[in-house]
Design a protein around this motif. Structure first.
Motif, PDB file in Angstrom:
ATOM      1  N   ILE A   1       0.834  -1.200   0.000  1.00  0.00           N
ATOM      2  CA  ILE A   1       0.000   0.000   0.000  1.00  0.00           C
ATOM      3  C   ILE A   1       0.872   1.256   0.000  1.00  0.00           C
ATOM      4  CG2 ILE A   1      -1.695   1.325   1.329  1.00  0.00           C
ATOM      5  CD1 ILE A   1      -2.804  -1.321   2.359  1.00  0.00           C
ATOM      6  N   LYS A   2       1.911   1.262   0.821  1.00  0.00           N
ATOM      7  CA  LYS A   2       2.798   2.428   0.908  1.00  0.00           C
ATOM      8  C   LYS A   2       3.460   2.709  -0.442  1.00  0.00           C
ATOM      9  CE  LYS A   2       6.774   4.278   3.453  1.00  0.00           C
ATOM     10  NZ  LYS A   2       7.584   4.533   2.252  1.00  0.00           N
ATOM     11  N   LYS A   3       3.938   1.667  -1.114  1.00  0.00           N
ATOM     12  CA  LYS A   3       4.574   1.853  -2.428  1.00  0.00           C
ATOM     13  C   LYS A   3       3.574   2.412  -3.445  1.00  0.00           C
ATOM     14  CE  LYS A   3       8.197  -1.691  -2.104  1.00  0.00           C
ATOM     15  NZ  LYS A   3       8.660  -2.995  -2.650  1.00  0.00           N
ATOM     16  N   ALA A   4       2.340   1.912  -3.399  1.00  0.00           N
ATOM     17  CA  ALA A   4       1.315   2.397  -4.326  1.00  0.00           C
ATOM     18  C   ALA A   4       1.005   3.868  -4.068  1.00  0.00           C
ATOM     19  CB  ALA A   4       0.053   1.556  -4.192  1.00  0.00           C
ATOM     20  N   ILE A   5       0.870   4.226  -2.796  1.00  0.00           N
ATOM     21  CA  ILE A   5       0.606   5.625  -2.440  1.00  0.00           C
ATOM     22  C   ILE A   5       1.751   6.517  -2.898  1.00  0.00           C
ATOM     23  CG2 ILE A   5       0.396   7.235  -0.502  1.00  0.00           C
ATOM     24  CD1 ILE A   5      -1.123   4.963   0.989  1.00  0.00           C
ATOM     25  N   ASP A   6       2.983   6.112  -2.626  1.00  0.00           N
ATOM     26  CA  ASP A   6       4.145   6.918  -3.006  1.00  0.00           C
ATOM     27  C   ASP A   6       4.226   7.080  -4.524  1.00  0.00           C
ATOM     28  OD1 ASP A   6       4.908   7.264  -0.384  1.00  0.00           O
ATOM     29  OD2 ASP A   6       6.319   5.595  -0.374  1.00  0.00           O
ATOM     30  N   TYR A   7       3.965   5.995  -5.246  1.00  0.00           N
ATOM     31  CA  TYR A   7       4.010   6.062  -6.707  1.00  0.00           C
ATOM     32  C   TYR A   7       2.972   7.061  -7.217  1.00  0.00           C
ATOM     33  CZ  TYR A   7       3.632   4.644 -11.605  1.00  0.00           C
ATOM     34  OH  TYR A   7       3.600   4.645 -12.978  1.00  0.00           O
ATOM     35  N   TYR A   8       1.770   6.948  -6.716  1.00  0.00           N
ATOM     36  CA  TYR A   8       0.663   7.803  -7.166  1.00  0.00           C
ATOM     37  C   TYR A   8       0.894   9.267  -6.787  1.00  0.00           C
ATOM     38  CZ  TYR A   8      -4.054   9.833  -7.111  1.00  0.00           C
ATOM     39  OH  TYR A   8      -5.138  10.648  -7.292  1.00  0.00           O
ATOM     40  N   MET A   9       1.245   9.519  -5.542  1.00  0.00           N
ATOM     41  CA  MET A   9       1.390  10.894  -5.079  1.00  0.00           C
ATOM     42  C   MET A   9       2.589  11.579  -5.734  1.00  0.00           C
ATOM     43  SD  MET A   9      -1.254  11.239  -3.167  1.00  0.00           S
ATOM     44  CE  MET A   9      -1.064  12.702  -2.189  1.00  0.00           C
ATOM     45  N   ASN A  10       3.692  10.880  -5.895  1.00  0.00           N
ATOM     46  CA  ASN A  10       4.867  11.481  -6.531  1.00  0.00           C
ATOM     47  C   ASN A  10       4.620  11.752  -8.007  1.00  0.00           C
ATOM     48  OD1 ASN A  10       6.788  11.737  -4.368  1.00  0.00           O
ATOM     49  ND2 ASN A  10       6.941   9.510  -4.348  1.00  0.00           N
ATOM     50  N   TYR A  11       3.871  10.879  -8.649  1.00  0.00           N
ATOM     51  CA  TYR A  11       3.490  11.115 -10.039  1.00  0.00           C
ATOM     52  C   TYR A  11       2.683  12.400 -10.154  1.00  0.00           C
ATOM     53  CZ  TYR A  11       0.547  10.552 -14.230  1.00  0.00           C
ATOM     54  OH  TYR A  11      -0.138  10.758 -15.396  1.00  0.00           O
ATOM     55  N   ASN A  12       1.719  12.588  -9.255  1.00  0.00           N
ATOM     56  CA  ASN A  12       0.906  13.796  -9.276  1.00  0.00           C
ATOM     57  C   ASN A  12       1.696  15.036  -8.878  1.00  0.00           C
ATOM     58  OD1 ASN A  12      -1.488  12.777 -10.272  1.00  0.00           O
ATOM     59  ND2 ASN A  12      -2.334  12.290  -8.265  1.00  0.00           N
ATOM     60  N   LEU A  13       2.681  14.878  -8.005  1.00  0.00           N
ATOM     61  CA  LEU A  13       3.543  16.010  -7.666  1.00  0.00           C
ATOM     62  C   LEU A  13       4.275  16.512  -8.909  1.00  0.00           C
ATOM     63  CD1 LEU A  13       5.062  14.907  -4.233  1.00  0.00           C
ATOM     64  CD2 LEU A  13       3.675  16.937  -4.645  1.00  0.00           C
TER      65      LEU A  13
END
Length: 461
Positions: free
Chosen positions: A127-139
């Motif tokens: 879950i943490k990896k998925a969140i980081d991938y998604y949020m950093n992409y949007n950043l």
């Protein structure tokens, strides 16, 4: 240039119209001569020989019946332009387990193309990896889309079975990324069975938009929404909702019901239940018809006919001008809102499909990425370790481009068609849409055209 034959249809008031898919416009038919001319359209030369002055003016003004296929869409360029806008939603599958065994559920054994329930749940590191991938992409996308608002939706199974994981996810996002975005949206759909004081307070404090699945009165709800032992769930869900609504009102948090309209249920019974008190009525906001396609539970039922029957039931309730009329109008508006957005609009690209892996993204309990929560698992787009496989996204859009140009080019409802990867058959990374699905779609949208125009004539929404 391709000539597209219009769809000519009568409403229940016996008024005649024609729909032109080249322009996505609907026009009234004034007389039998116009109808005869439209019926015989088959070539550009025929268009130059039109006799009706009105049709000639309409054709010249809106370029009716002529589909321009000279602009070839490059899937990679299309995807690259969309990537810059960011991803509007991440759906996290917390668990594949559920405490319910709803008979119409896509994860039941009635839908052969979908997975069934398991006891698997996501690990925190996934879950943490998925969140980081998604949020950093949007950043990274903020410089192109500064108003971008990330949205995290928790999914199952029943997501509240893994409330601790849900809680940990929200706390991690808030502590790590809240300072980088002006707003982060959270959403959750639950069957409501596990709602308690701790869960309710956490969800409301964190402004999670909550949808509770609730189908109607006790008989209606319990026919399909049951536990694994076939015991009904109405009483528990109803009590939990009452408790939840009292607390939610203190926080001024909006919440809605998701009501599934079963093929065997009378809509009047459903509306009457939600109309019985102000709290239930306020939360009645979202509904869907069960999709009988590929479901053994509804084998032999005709989906387009069922939708038509339901809409006509709404017409009847609206005409009665009773306390149920406003709810019926609300339902009718939902049915036609998306449909209305497709007409009187420019030509669509790539068959109205969303940009898989870009518009939204779903991560399952194993850390694999898929287009959304509604698709089967035959087409994985990547994983939390390697990210999205862009070539797989391009391959899907190459398929759409190919069928749009070579199979759907003469289709009379192409601009209305809602091709979605969930309706596409995938086998060894090869795609296909069955002809029977296309035939059903033409019938369904032709019926919707008739019902839409009739409802506009009557001022139903």
């Amino acid at each position: 240039m391709i000539i597209i034959k219009p769809i000519i249809f009568n409403t229940q008031s016996n008024n005649k119209y024609f729909y032109d898919d080249a322009s996505s416009f609907i026009f009234p038919l004034l007389n039998n001569d116009e109808e005869k001319e439209l019926t015989n359209i088959n070539s550009i030369k025929y268009l130059t020989d039109l006799k009706s002055k009105r049709l000639i003016e309409l054709q010249n003004k809106y370029h009716l019946f002529m589909r321009d296929e000279t602009q070839v869409i490059n899937p990679e360029e299309f995807i690259n332009s969309r990537i810059k806008k960011g991803c509007r939603q991440l759906i996290i599958e917390l668990t594949q387990s559920c405490n319910f065994r709803c008979k119409y559920c896509v994860f039941s054994e009635c839908y052969s193309e979908m997975r069934t329930f398991t006891n698997k749940k996501a690990e925190w590191n996934i879950i943490k990896k998925a969140i980081d991938y998604y949020m950093n992409y949007n950043l990274d996308c903020q410089k192109y889309n500064p108003t971008l608002t990330p949205a995290i939706t928790f999914y199952g199974g029943e997501p509240l079975l893994e409330f601790n994981l849900l809680k940990k996810s929200i706390e991690y996002i808030n502590s790590t990324y809240a300072k980088s975005f002006s707003k982060i949206d959270y959403a959750l759909t639950t069957n409501g069975y596990l709602l308690n004081d701790e869960i309710i307070n956490f969800l409301l404090v964190n402004k999670v938009f909550i949808t509770i699945s609730f189908d109607g009165n006790e008989k209606t709800h319990n026919r399909n929404r049951v536990l694994s032992n076939d015991q009904g769930t109405f009483a528990k869900v109803y009590d939990n909702f009452k408790k939840f609504s009292e607390t939610a009102d203190l926080y001024s948090i909006r919440y809605i019901f998701n009501t599934v309209i079963d093929c065997k249920e009378d809509i009047r019974n459903i509306l009457s239940f939600f109309d019985q008190d102000p709290v239930l009525r306020k939360a009645f906001g979202k509904f869907s018809f069960v999709d009988a396609y590929h479901s053994s539970y509804y084998e032999g039922l005709n989906y387009p006919d069922l939708v038509k029957q339901r809409i006509n039931e709404l017409f009847q309730i609206i005409e009665e001008n009773s306390s149920l009329s406003d709810l019926a109008r609300n339902m009718l508006k939902q049915i036609f809102n998306l449909f209305e957005a497709k007409i009187n609009y420019d030509q669509k690209i790539l068959l109205n499909s969303c940009a898989i892996g870009i518009d939204k993204l779903m991560v399952d309990v194993h850390g694999n990425f898929y287009a959304c929560e509604k698709t089967n698992t035959n087409y994985c787009l990547g994983n939390v370790n390697d990210g999205i496989n862009k070539e797989k996204v391009i391959r899907y859009f190459e398929f759409l481009k190919d069928i749009q140009q070579n199979r759907c080019n003469y289709c009379p409802i192409r601009n209305l068609c809602d091709v979605c990867i969930k309706t596409v058959d995938v086998n060894n990374d090869e795609f296909n849409i069955k002809k029977e699905r296309c035939d059903e779609t033409v019938i369904r949208f032709t019926s919707l055209l008739k019902l839409y125009c009739y409802s506009k004539e009557k001022g139903y929404f």
